[in-house]
Design an enzyme around this catalytic site. Structure first.
Site, PDB file in Angstrom:
ATOM      1  N   ARG A   1      -1.674  -5.567  -8.988  1.00  0.00           N
ATOM      2  CA  ARG A   1      -0.598  -6.530  -8.773  1.00  0.00           C
ATOM      3  C   ARG A   1      -0.616  -7.593  -9.869  1.00  0.00           C
ATOM      4  NH1 ARG A   1      -2.614  -7.485  -2.782  1.00  0.00           N
ATOM      5  NH2 ARG A   1      -4.459  -7.433  -4.094  1.00  0.00           N
TER       6      ARG A   1
ATOM      7  N   HIS B   1       0.837  -1.211   0.000  1.00  0.00           N
ATOM      8  CA  HIS B   1       0.000   0.000   0.000  1.00  0.00           C
ATOM      9  C   HIS B   1       0.872   1.262   0.000  1.00  0.00           C
ATOM     10  CE1 HIS B   1      -3.170  -2.558   2.228  1.00  0.00           C
ATOM     11  NE2 HIS B   1      -3.673  -2.307   1.028  1.00  0.00           N
TER      12      HIS B   1
ATOM     13  N   LYS C   1     -13.342  -6.406  -0.243  1.00  0.00           N
ATOM     14  CA  LYS C   1     -13.691  -7.380  -1.275  1.00  0.00           C
ATOM     15  C   LYS C   1     -13.801  -8.805  -0.744  1.00  0.00           C
ATOM     16  CE  LYS C   1      -9.008  -7.169  -2.828  1.00  0.00           C
ATOM     17  NZ  LYS C   1      -8.311  -6.312  -3.728  1.00  0.00           N
TER      18      LYS C   1
ATOM     19  N   SER D   1      -3.128  -7.493   2.585  1.00  0.00           N
ATOM     20  CA  SER D   1      -3.446  -7.434   4.015  1.00  0.00           C
ATOM     21  C   SER D   1      -3.861  -8.802   4.531  1.00  0.00           C
ATOM     22  CB  SER D   1      -4.585  -6.434   4.252  1.00  0.00           C
ATOM     23  OG  SER D   1      -4.188  -5.145   3.897  1.00  0.00           O
TER      24      SER D   1
END
Ligand code: PNS
Length: 173
Positions: free
Chosen positions: A102, A23, A47, A140
């Site tokens: 990514r 991030h 999500k 995360s």
């Protein structure tokens, strides 16, 4: 063609549960491109469909602490938000949203969100930056899983986050 006004202010949104070096890389890239960046921390579910592990206040504070200790804090604000991202962009006067990509797996999800956000607010640009390959696998959820299993995560998250993860999941296993 209508007058072109250069974007001065962008939002980097996310759940940041917790913030990772991946991030931070995206935030720094956004700041290189635009003079003003607001990191927008979503109160809502991300999500993965599950509620965040860290409270909204904790997530905001971890980002503020991390930025304060880094070289990239100038021109960057951190704010919580609830509800629609496009409403938040309007409220703070941001002309774009910057997100990191990514892998192809990110693309479909991001395209869907970008399309929807365009329908809601066509004046707000969706801008994507390719994250550093160094952080291509960092998320995360991976950080939380490793911390939960007692692994070292110091190569994935800043010290303030490492400490918070230890407090949450327990120090030694
Ligand atoms: O870090 P994440 O979980 O990928 O971030 C997702 C986030 C918070 C950027 C996204 O869920 C979002 O924009 N939420 C706000 C609600 C909203 O505007 N929804 C409509 C666009 S999909």
């Amino acid at each position: 063609m209508s007058e072109i006004i250069a974007i001065q202010h962008v939002v980097v949104p996310g759940t940041f549960d917790p913030i990772t070096y991946g991030h931070l890389d995206v935030i720094a890239r956004a700041r290189r491109l635009f003079p003003k960046v607001t990191v927008a921390v979503a109160a809502s579910v991300g999500k993965n469909g599950t509620g965040p592990v860290f409270s909204l206040d904790q997530r905001v504070q971890m980002i503020r602490d991390t930025l304060a200790e880094s070289q990239v804090a100038a021109g960057i604000d951190v704010m919580p938000f609830t509800g629609l991202l496009m409403n938040f962009c309007r409220e703070v006067g941001a002309g774009g949203v910057v997100k990191g990509l990514r892998a192809m797996t990110d693309f479909e999800y991001e395209l869907q969100q970008a399309d929807l956000n365009y329908r809601l607010s066509p004046g707000v640009e969706s801008i994507f930056v390719m994250g550093s390959p160094e952080f291509g696998y960092v998320s995360s959820s991976i950080v939380r899983e490793l911390a939960n299993l007692g692994s070292d995560v110091s190569f994935l998250v800043p010290p303030v986050v490492e400490k918070a993860l230890k407090e949450h999941y327990g120090g030694t296993r």
